[in-house]
Design an enzyme around this catalytic site. Structure first.
Site, PDB file in Angstrom:
ATOM      1  N   SER A 193       0.829  -1.214   0.000  1.00  0.00           N
ATOM      2  CA  SER A 193       0.000   0.000   0.000  1.00  0.00           C
ATOM      3  C   SER A 193       0.861   1.261   0.000  1.00  0.00           C
ATOM      4  O   SER A 193       0.546   2.233  -0.678  1.00  0.00           O
ATOM      5  CB  SER A 193      -0.911   0.023   1.233  1.00  0.00           C
ATOM      6  OG  SER A 193      -1.827  -1.045   1.195  1.00  0.00           O
ATOM      7  N   THR A 245     -11.768   9.836  -0.788  1.00  0.00           N
ATOM      8  CA  THR A 245     -12.829   9.336   0.093  1.00  0.00           C
ATOM      9  C   THR A 245     -13.084  10.313   1.245  1.00  0.00           C
ATOM     10  O   THR A 245     -12.152  10.880   1.815  1.00  0.00           O
ATOM     11  CB  THR A 245     -12.415   7.965   0.652  1.00  0.00           C
ATOM     12  OG1 THR A 245     -12.343   7.060  -0.436  1.00  0.00           O
ATOM     13  CG2 THR A 245     -13.406   7.457   1.690  1.00  0.00           C
ATOM     14  N   THR A 281      -4.295   6.513   3.331  1.00  0.00           N
ATOM     15  CA  THR A 281      -3.019   5.838   3.564  1.00  0.00           C
ATOM     16  C   THR A 281      -1.874   6.844   3.509  1.00  0.00           C
ATOM     17  O   THR A 281      -1.858   7.700   2.616  1.00  0.00           O
ATOM     18  CB  THR A 281      -2.792   4.756   2.483  1.00  0.00           C
ATOM     19  OG1 THR A 281      -3.860   3.815   2.575  1.00  0.00           O
ATOM     20  CG2 THR A 281      -1.461   4.035   2.677  1.00  0.00           C
ATOM     21  N   ALA A 335      -4.181   1.949  -9.434  1.00  0.00           N
ATOM     22  CA  ALA A 335      -3.926   1.321  -8.135  1.00  0.00           C
ATOM     23  C   ALA A 335      -4.619  -0.042  -8.056  1.00  0.00           C
ATOM     24  O   ALA A 335      -4.058  -1.004  -7.538  1.00  0.00           O
ATOM     25  CB  ALA A 335      -4.398   2.237  -7.019  1.00  0.00           C
ATOM     26  N   GLU A 362     -10.159   0.744  -2.366  1.00  0.00           N
ATOM     27  CA  GLU A 362     -10.002   0.895  -3.825  1.00  0.00           C
ATOM     28  C   GLU A 362     -11.192   0.283  -4.558  1.00  0.00           C
ATOM     29  O   GLU A 362     -11.057  -0.435  -5.536  1.00  0.00           O
ATOM     30  CB  GLU A 362      -8.713   0.238  -4.329  1.00  0.00           C
ATOM     31  CG  GLU A 362      -7.459   0.711  -3.628  1.00  0.00           C
ATOM     32  CD  GLU A 362      -6.966   2.049  -4.123  1.00  0.00           C
ATOM     33  OE1 GLU A 362      -7.541   2.575  -5.093  1.00  0.00           O
ATOM     34  OE2 GLU A 362      -6.025   2.573  -3.515  1.00  0.00           O
ATOM     35  N   GLY A 363     -12.383   0.576  -4.055  1.00  0.00           N
ATOM     36  CA  GLY A 363     -13.601   0.014  -4.648  1.00  0.00           C
ATOM     37  C   GLY A 363     -13.961  -1.251  -3.897  1.00  0.00           C
ATOM     38  O   GLY A 363     -13.165  -2.180  -3.842  1.00  0.00           O
ATOM     39  N   ASP A 423     -18.329  -5.444  -3.550  1.00  0.00           N
ATOM     40  CA  ASP A 423     -19.674  -5.355  -4.132  1.00  0.00           C
ATOM     41  C   ASP A 423     -19.740  -4.339  -5.273  1.00  0.00           C
ATOM     42  O   ASP A 423     -20.355  -4.587  -6.303  1.00  0.00           O
ATOM     43  CB  ASP A 423     -20.690  -4.971  -3.045  1.00  0.00           C
ATOM     44  CG  ASP A 423     -20.926  -6.117  -2.080  1.00  0.00           C
ATOM     45  OD1 ASP A 423     -20.560  -7.261  -2.416  1.00  0.00           O
ATOM     46  OD2 ASP A 423     -21.473  -5.864  -0.986  1.00  0.00           O
TER      47      ASP A 423
END
Lengths: 404, 246
Positions: A110, A151, A183, A262, A383-384, A387
């Site tokens: 990461s 985010t 991060t 990413a 990163e998404g 779902d």
């Protein structure tokens, strides 16, 4: 490169016995530079990460000394051009680097993903020439640490609802708002931040840590990615010079293109975590004796191992094919979503099965399994989410948008 | 300073060792290969360090087929300037030394470094044979190599102490642990290595002196066998017939 320092607080510093597994000879599809890059990063992980990672994860501390070493190795933005601090490599090399780093720990991967794909990449792709010159070489060496703010506390899967905003004031902009789950943020020198202008259009900008009104408090209490530092970004009337805004890019496609980069790296990276769990479980199954025979002789252990290597092999082929598409610029965001989603769940399931094979030993820090498993719980939704990536595939195949 | 470094390819230390049915050759299927650590970590890295201080050029040389080029390219990625591959599956230490000597005679090197042994056959013979071919000094098992601009100082560990040797080039030196520390190539080095010259030359004709008649693996270690206290006759039988100690 600093020499190996084993931490006294870790009870047992075991030699990293990892051996890779390539059941379908995918290596035959790789080029010399790919093999060399993988070997180099693997050696580095064995000597610099494995001896200390359990201890840092236990203390929930980020081994920040590794930033410079990762920079020296060229693990930040390896597929960016050399003149902008990159390595001039292709996307498969980038994927393999992520794989080897995540074989060590998802948190270390990461650190590198964020620096390369979410900070260097947008500055390279969307930044002015002055911004590129000012930041990229020093980000490439790890002299500067970067983070990426998209985010928000109330806007995760729905970034277009973001509340962070900028207001023009002379040649500057006044930035207000907050970002969450960032991060590297508490130790970052710069942040690539996305916020809406007065017309509600998303703009990207580079915020420096000493700009008044900017703070980055750390988020504590994570049971996952414990060796990676995570925080918030808080902007209270931060005055950002106009020259710090990305000049051209407008709208969500800016940050989403970074996320595609990413996510691509994650699709490769998690194969490393899965390989580490499988490799450990395979070795353990041959050494652990129960009922006078190695547990690897029992059908139920073999079923687990056979399914693990099957799923890893499928993930390797998926990643390789995605890499060849990416090299030609033809990997679609939906294809990347499919690989990210499939491979992360694969790795998490491999970790869970490997944990069972290790029995009680699997929950201790004598083996890497539980650490990988806890890390991968994060990777499943960052990163998404798992779902949302499914719905991206759903939208791609039906042409119908389930988000609206 | 122009330095020649001999490098070889060996199976990974964890490789499973198997031989062909007739026992005459090593089965290479599925085996991962690496650069011989004594060549890589010590000889090559020390050569590069000397070049970095004193200038000049480091050339790596390997006797082998095209499959050795990944290992050669790694040496270039670590920092060698150019590479030579003598296109031949080498048959023995003598063969390797003869091939490298033929090339080295055509060029002028201040020093030639090579690992003290390869970790597969552990022969440790190439350095000495090479020096003999070239008619120069040979220093084995060196753990330190310094150059003050005119004289080389070499240290080697001997029983109970250290032997210090001062000498002038040219010479052949075999590198032991301690001569340098491993360098991991970085991504820029790997990409630069693609553009460095790797010359492939044909071997000189050489009649091998060595033929392999048989490889065998050492006998498997037998674990401890527990004998029930009631079975004393069995214990005596085992000591007499199996381990033949009584």
């Amino acid at each position: 490169m600093s020499s190996l320092t084993a931490d006294n607080q870790t009870k047992k510093v075991k030699t990293d016995q990892f051996q890779s597994h390539d059941y379908y000879q995918v290596d035959d599809l790789l080029q010399e530079e790919h093999l060399l890059a993988r070997e180099a990063i693997r050696s580095w992980v064995k000597s610099e990460v494995s001896p200390i990672i359990e201890s840092y994860a236990e203390k929930a501390e980020c081994p920040t000394h590794l930033f410079k070493e990762l920079g020296e190795l060229g693990a930040f933005g390896p597929s960016l051009p050399v003149e902008y601090g990159g390595g001039g490599m292709d996307e498969i090399a980038y994927g393999l680097i992520m794989q080897e780093l995540e074989r060590g720990d998802s948190g270390i991967r990461s650190m590198a993903s964020v620096q390369g794909s979410l900070v260097m990449y947008p500055i390279y792709r969307f930044g002015s020439e002055m911004q590129r010159q000012k930041y990229l070489p020093r980000l490439g060496t790890g002299e500067l640490i970067g983070c990426f703010g998209l985010t928000e506390p109330d806007h995760g899967s729905n970034p277009s609802g973001m509340l962070s905003n900028i207001r023009k004031d002379g040649s500057d902009y006044i930035l207000n708002g907050s970002k969450m789950w960032i991060t590297n943020s508490p130790i970052a020198d710069i942040a690539v931040v996305w916020a809406k202008d007065e017309e509600g259009v998303i703009r990207g900008m580079i915020v420096e840590k000493d700009m008044p009104g900017f703070s980055a408090p750390e988020i504590h209490g994570k049971w996952s990615l414990r060796a990676s530092i995570t925080g918030e970004l808080v902007f209270e009337n931060v005055r950002v010079p106009g020259e710090n805004l990305f000049p051209e890019i407008r709208g969500l496609k800016g940050p989403l293109s970074c996320l595609s980069k990413a996510r691509y790296g994650i699709a490769w990276g998690v194969i490393g975590a899965a390989l580490d769990c499988y490799d450990s479980a395979l070795r353990y199954s041959k050494e652990r004796i129960q009922f006078d025979r190695p547990i690897g002789q029992f059908q139920l252990t073999q079923k687990k191992l056979a399914e693990m290597i099957t799923e890893i092999t499928k993930a390797q082929l998926l990643a390789w094919r995605l890499g060849t598409l990416a090299n030609n610029g033809n990997a679609s965001p939906a294809q990347i979503s499919m690989a990210k989603r499939n491979n992360v769940l694969m790795a998490l399931e491999v970790a869970r099965e490997a944990r069972q094979i290790h029995g009680g030993m699997g929950i201790t820090n004598e083996y890497p399994i539980m650490r990988h498993m806890m890390n991968l719980e994060t990777v499943l939704t960052y990163e998404g989410t798992h779902d949302v990536h499914l719905l991206i595939t759903g939208m791609d195949v039906t042409g119908l948008n389930a988000f609206k | 300073m122009n330095i020649l470094v001999g490098i070889s390819k060996t199976p990974e230390t964890t490789a499973k060792i198997e031989f062909s049915e007739d026992g005459k050759s090593f089965k290479s299927e599925g085996v991962n290969y690496i650069m011989n650590p004594y060549d890589e970590w010590y000889a090559l890295v020390r050569a590069i360090e000397l070049k970095e201080v004193h200038g000049g050029e480091v050339t790596v040389i390997n006797v082998g087929t095209i499959s050795n080029e990944t290992v050669i390219r790694k040496a270039l990625a670590i920092g060698a300037d150019k590479a030579v591959r003598i296109n031949k599956e080498t048959s023995s230490s003598w063969d390797t030394a003869s091939q490298i000597a033929a090339y080295a005679k055509e060029h002028s090197y201040d020093i030639i470094l090579i690992g003290k042994e390869t970790i597969d056959y552990n022969g440790g013979e190439v350095g000495g044979m090479l020096a003999e071919h070239l008619g120069v000094s040979f220093i084995s098992f060196a753990s330190k190599l310094e150059f003050d601009g005119s004289v080389f100082t070499v240290e080697k560990d001997i029983e109970g102490g250290v032997e210090v040797v001062e000498l002038n080039g040219p010479f052949v030196l075999s590198a032991a642990k301690g001569l340098a520390e491993q360098r991991i190539p970085n991504m820029r080095g790997i990409m630069m290595a693609k553009r460095k010259p790797l010359e492939v030359i044909e071997p000189i004709s050489d009649e091998g002196f060595v033929t392999i008649s048989q490889f065998t693996k050492p006998a498997e270690k037998v674990g401890i066998k527990m004998v029930d206290p009631d079975q004393m006759d069995e214990l005596v039988r085992m000591l007499s017939e199996e381990s033949k100690v009584i």
